[in-house]
Design an enzyme around this catalytic site. Sequence first.
Site, PDB file in Angstrom:
ATOM      1  N   CYS A  82       0.842  -1.197   0.000  1.00 58.79           N
ATOM      2  CA  CYS A  82       0.000   0.000   0.000  1.00 58.79           C
ATOM      3  C   CYS A  82       0.876   1.245   0.000  1.00 58.79           C
ATOM      4  O   CYS A  82       1.195   1.816   1.045  1.00 58.79           O
ATOM      5  CB  CYS A  82      -0.939  -0.014   1.212  1.00 58.79           C
ATOM      6  SG  CYS A  82      -2.166   1.309   1.165  1.00 58.79           S
ATOM      7  N   THR A 345     -26.179   2.827  10.799  1.00 53.04           N
ATOM      8  CA  THR A 345     -27.306   2.656   9.888  1.00 53.04           C
ATOM      9  C   THR A 345     -28.064   3.968   9.771  1.00 53.04           C
ATOM     10  O   THR A 345     -28.121   4.758  10.720  1.00 53.04           O
ATOM     11  CB  THR A 345     -28.262   1.550  10.360  1.00 53.04           C
ATOM     12  OG1 THR A 345     -29.310   1.371   9.386  1.00 53.04           O
ATOM     13  CG2 THR A 345     -28.880   1.875  11.715  1.00 53.04           C
ATOM     14  N   TYR A 346     -28.600   4.195   8.595  1.00 48.98           N
ATOM     15  CA  TYR A 346     -29.483   5.337   8.359  1.00 48.98           C
ATOM     16  C   TYR A 346     -30.893   4.831   8.035  1.00 48.98           C
ATOM     17  O   TYR A 346     -31.743   5.590   7.611  1.00 48.98           O
ATOM     18  CB  TYR A 346     -28.951   6.183   7.205  1.00 48.98           C
ATOM     19  CG  TYR A 346     -27.510   6.589   7.377  1.00 48.98           C
ATOM     20  CD1 TYR A 346     -27.161   7.668   8.193  1.00 48.98           C
ATOM     21  CD2 TYR A 346     -26.486   5.887   6.757  1.00 48.98           C
ATOM     22  CE1 TYR A 346     -25.833   8.035   8.378  1.00 48.98           C
ATOM     23  CE2 TYR A 346     -25.153   6.242   6.936  1.00 48.98           C
ATOM     24  CZ  TYR A 346     -24.838   7.310   7.750  1.00 48.98           C
ATOM     25  OH  TYR A 346     -23.513   7.665   7.936  1.00 48.98           O
ATOM     26  N   THR A 348     -31.763   3.096   5.575  1.00 50.96           N
ATOM     27  CA  THR A 348     -32.013   3.239   4.144  1.00 50.96           C
ATOM     28  C   THR A 348     -31.209   2.196   3.384  1.00 50.96           C
ATOM     29  O   THR A 348     -30.237   1.650   3.897  1.00 50.96           O
ATOM     30  CB  THR A 348     -31.599   4.634   3.643  1.00 50.96           C
ATOM     31  OG1 THR A 348     -30.201   4.823   3.890  1.00 50.96           O
ATOM     32  CG2 THR A 348     -32.391   5.732   4.342  1.00 50.96           C
ATOM     33  N   THR A 357     -31.413  -2.909   8.307  1.00 45.87           N
ATOM     34  CA  THR A 357     -30.276  -3.565   7.637  1.00 45.87           C
ATOM     35  C   THR A 357     -29.442  -4.419   8.593  1.00 45.87           C
ATOM     36  O   THR A 357     -28.360  -4.867   8.231  1.00 45.87           O
ATOM     37  CB  THR A 357     -29.359  -2.509   6.991  1.00 45.87           C
ATOM     38  OG1 THR A 357     -28.836  -1.658   8.021  1.00 45.87           O
ATOM     39  CG2 THR A 357     -30.106  -1.669   5.970  1.00 45.87           C
ATOM     40  N   GLU A 422     -22.920   3.951   0.643  1.00 45.36           N
ATOM     41  CA  GLU A 422     -23.290   2.642   1.191  1.00 45.36           C
ATOM     42  C   GLU A 422     -22.201   1.607   0.904  1.00 45.36           C
ATOM     43  O   GLU A 422     -21.932   0.739   1.732  1.00 45.36           O
ATOM     44  CB  GLU A 422     -24.642   2.208   0.616  1.00 45.36           C
ATOM     45  CG  GLU A 422     -25.788   3.085   1.101  1.00 45.36           C
ATOM     46  CD  GLU A 422     -27.102   2.807   0.390  1.00 45.36           C
ATOM     47  OE1 GLU A 422     -28.128   2.647   1.078  1.00 45.36           O
ATOM     48  OE2 GLU A 422     -27.118   2.756  -0.858  1.00 45.36           O
TER      49      GLU A 422
END
Length: 451
Positions: A82, A345-346, A348, A357, A422
């Site tokens: 990396c 989480t939202y 959605t 979710t 997301e």
Amino acid sequence: MYSMVECYTDYSEMGQINQDYGYRERLMNTFELDRVSKVIGYHPSYLEHFLNIQNFIMCGDGPLPFVYRHYLAIMAAARHKCTYLINLHTKAFLEQGGDRTWLNGLDFIPPKLRSIYTINKILAHRPWLLKKEHIEELTTGTNNWSLSEVVHAIVLLSHFHSLSSFVFSCGLTQELENTSSQNSRSTVPQQHVEKTVELPQLPEIIEVSHPLSSSPKHSNNKLDASIDLGVDALMARMKNLSERSPECNEAELSNRFKSVEQQAVELSAAKAEAVLNVPQNISHLIDDPTFTYQDFQRRGDTVSIPTFRIQDYSWDDHGYSLVNRLYSDVGNLLDEKFRAAYNLTYFTMADRTNVDTSKFRRAIWNYIQCIYGIRYDDYDYGEVNQLLERSLKMFIKTACCFPERITKQEYDSILVQLQHSEKVHVNLMILEARNQAELLYALREIMRYMT
């Protein structure tokens, strides 16, 4: 410019988290963040915890000298090639007054620092091979480490191994390498390190477009229709799993775990082995480059290396208290970061609202740790196969075990209906579940050594 390796001492500006763009914009304006932190900034509440722990382990009170901390970050990032993180911490190492000759390679660093490289290598690729004897070796004899120094180092190494996964899975190395190629600068000078080490010019923007993504509305990826589950089907499966109460006995739960574990092995078989190509400008920072991830199920002697069962050693009941005892307060910060990623989480999913979710998030987390031989005895791993499509499993495994191999096609083939933020959340779960897995193996062996 505030970067991931510079420190801040006033947390008051972070304030109360509001999950809206306005808060994200205010946070970005408070600190001029590096590219990785800007991408993490899609999720401000998690970013706060990320910056807290990184500031603490790199710049806060702790047993290790600051130059050791940055060199350990370089060593960890080099295991996955990396270059972005190598560059970042090379610059910080020099700013801290680090000896430039150390950057000529592992043969030029102090014997004490060199002695931890085996643990770095094992944690990065096959953490189940770590033994209490490795800890004993470090803490006895000449150039010995104290236990608190060992814990500080292990927290650092696992942090930057998993952060390398995030950098690659978000396409940041690919993007920054394209930027740096315009001025044809070498990442780390292999010889004559007296030359200035420069970083690629980082974009000075607040809103971040995802470097690996195609337009979500017009994807040209032929894999989309055939592989991606689709948001509506995924939501229906999550709802069905939440409403049912299956009664599986212990034997059936064990068999389902083994089935998922075997399927993970087959994913490796389907992907041709990449050529072990180590860039010349970082080869001096890597020892034993052929030592890479090997499927846990192929570990050889299954008697001496059994499945890691969370009921026997868990973060909540064992790891958290041990790491806090040996490296004060770091356990609290790690715990907050793990919980922030896991519980984020939202409600959605794509353009749908009021979505639970939790099943999907738990399936991702537990699948990641299954790859590392960790089993939650009370979890039905049949849910993993119902909620995670093969393309997503392949992406997760590559991001965890071979992040340097991530391709644009693999990114585009997963969760094509989801927003970029997301997908970043999925990558944050990869980062944190992997980080916790490495720490669990290491802390268990430290506990065994102490007892």
